[in-house]
Design a protein around this motif. Structure first.
Motif, short mmCIF file in Angstrom:
data_model
loop_
_atom_site.label_atom_id
_atom_site.label_comp_id
_atom_site.label_asym_id
_atom_site.label_seq_id
_atom_site.Cartn_x
_atom_site.Cartn_y
_atom_site.Cartn_z
N VAL A 12 107.02 79.12 8.25
CA VAL A 12 107.69 78.14 7.40
C VAL A 12 109.15 78.55 7.25
O VAL A 12 109.48 79.75 7.33
CB VAL A 12 106.99 78.06 6.03
N GLN A 13 109.99 77.59 7.02
CA GLN A 13 111.40 77.89 6.81
C GLN A 13 111.62 78.36 5.37
O GLN A 13 110.86 78.00 4.46
CB GLN A 13 112.25 76.65 7.08
N ALA A 14 112.67 79.13 5.18
CA ALA A 14 113.02 79.58 3.84
C ALA A 14 113.17 78.38 2.92
O ALA A 14 113.73 77.34 3.30
CB ALA A 14 114.32 80.38 3.89
N GLY A 15 112.62 78.53 1.71
CA GLY A 15 112.62 77.44 0.75
C GLY A 15 111.37 76.59 0.78
O GLY A 15 111.14 75.77 -0.12
N VAL A 48 100.78 91.63 -4.67
CA VAL A 48 101.40 90.32 -4.86
C VAL A 48 100.93 89.68 -6.16
O VAL A 48 101.74 89.32 -7.01
CB VAL A 48 101.10 89.40 -3.67
N ALA A 49 99.61 89.53 -6.31
CA ALA A 49 99.07 88.88 -7.50
C ALA A 49 97.59 89.19 -7.61
O ALA A 49 96.93 89.46 -6.61
CB ALA A 49 99.29 87.37 -7.45
N ALA A 50 97.07 89.14 -8.85
CA ALA A 50 95.66 89.38 -9.10
C ALA A 50 95.16 88.42 -10.18
O ALA A 50 95.95 87.93 -11.01
CB ALA A 50 95.43 90.82 -9.56
N ILE A 51 93.85 88.19 -10.16
CA ILE A 51 93.24 87.31 -11.16
C ILE A 51 91.87 87.87 -11.53
O ILE A 51 91.10 88.28 -10.66
CB ILE A 51 93.14 85.86 -10.63
N LYS A 52 91.59 87.90 -12.82
CA LYS A 52 90.27 88.30 -13.28
C LYS A 52 89.37 87.07 -13.20
O LYS A 52 89.74 85.98 -13.64
CB LYS A 52 90.34 88.82 -14.72
N TRP A 53 88.16 87.28 -12.65
CA TRP A 53 87.36 86.13 -12.28
C TRP A 53 86.88 85.31 -13.46
O TRP A 53 86.95 84.09 -13.46
CB TRP A 53 86.18 86.58 -11.42
N ALA A 61 103.40 90.14 -9.22
CA ALA A 61 104.47 91.10 -8.99
C ALA A 61 105.80 90.48 -9.40
O ALA A 61 105.99 89.25 -9.29
CB ALA A 61 104.52 91.49 -7.52
N ASP A 62 106.70 91.29 -9.88
CA ASP A 62 108.02 90.78 -10.31
C ASP A 62 108.72 90.02 -9.19
O ASP A 62 109.42 89.04 -9.44
CB ASP A 62 108.90 91.94 -10.79
N SER A 63 108.52 90.47 -7.97
CA SER A 63 109.22 89.86 -6.83
C SER A 63 108.75 88.43 -6.55
O SER A 63 109.45 87.70 -5.83
CB SER A 63 109.02 90.72 -5.58
N VAL A 64 107.61 88.04 -7.10
CA VAL A 64 107.10 86.69 -6.81
C VAL A 64 106.94 85.83 -8.06
O VAL A 64 106.59 84.65 -7.95
CB VAL A 64 105.74 86.75 -6.06
N LYS A 65 107.19 86.40 -9.22
CA LYS A 65 107.06 85.63 -10.47
C LYS A 65 107.94 84.39 -10.45
O LYS A 65 109.10 84.46 -10.05
CB LYS A 65 107.41 86.51 -11.67
N GLY A 66 107.38 83.28 -10.84
CA GLY A 66 108.12 82.03 -10.86
C GLY A 66 108.11 81.29 -9.54
O GLY A 66 108.54 80.14 -9.47
N ARG A 67 107.61 81.96 -8.49
CA ARG A 67 107.55 81.32 -7.17
C ARG A 67 106.10 81.22 -6.66
O ARG A 67 105.75 80.25 -5.98
CB ARG A 67 108.38 82.11 -6.17
N MET A 83 102.42 79.44 -2.75
CA MET A 83 103.69 80.12 -2.55
C MET A 83 104.79 79.09 -2.36
O MET A 83 104.76 78.33 -1.38
CB MET A 83 103.61 81.04 -1.32
N ASP A 84 105.72 79.05 -3.28
CA ASP A 84 106.84 78.12 -3.23
C ASP A 84 108.15 78.90 -3.12
O ASP A 84 108.20 80.09 -3.39
CB ASP A 84 106.85 77.25 -4.50
#
Length: 127
Positions: A12-15, A48-53, A61-67, A83-84
């Motif tokens: 995918v392209q950036a963005g 990257v990310a985790a979820i309790k079932w 992760a801070d690097s992906v928060k909000g995206r 992933m946006d």
């Protein structure tokens, strides 16, 4: 034993956006948490990310928060990663993983907390 199968990777392209899926099978009733990690050759695996079932508590992760947004569909044991606003630095092999053990906070973001891993799905973000 739990088997995990990732899908949804691509180029995918950036963005742009991608949505990853992870289907769990086997002894799924004992799942406590699921997570996504990623790895680039020559670098350490990165949370990257985790979820309790049951509670649906999430960690990003801070690097992906909000995206990026992690979610799950309880009844068919499928986890997702939306992933946006993708960046070239998001490129990597994305792994799905799960644990039957309790974890909280930083524990849920540590690879050592997880027992079963998928084969990974490649995400490539071009600039």
């Amino acid at each position: 034993q739990v088997q995990l199968a990732e899908s949804g990777g691509g180029v995918v392209q950036a963005g742009g956006s991608l949505k990853l899926s992870c289907a769990a099978s086997g002894r799924t009733s004992d799942i406590y948490a699921m997570a996504w990690f990623r790895q680039v050759p020559g670098r350490e695996r990165e949370f990257v990310a985790a979820i309790k079932w049951k509670s649906a508590d999430t960690y990003h992760a801070d690097s992906v928060k909000g995206r990026f947004t992690i979610s799950r569909h309880v009844f068919d044991y499928t986890m997702y990663l939306q992933m946006d606003s993708l960046k070239p630095e998001d490129t990597g092999l994305y792994y799905c993983t799960t644990t039957e053990k309790y974890c909280s906070g930083d524990e849920c973001s540590a690879g050592i907390s997880y027992d079963y891993w998928g084969q990974g799905t490649q995400v490539t973000v071009s600039s």
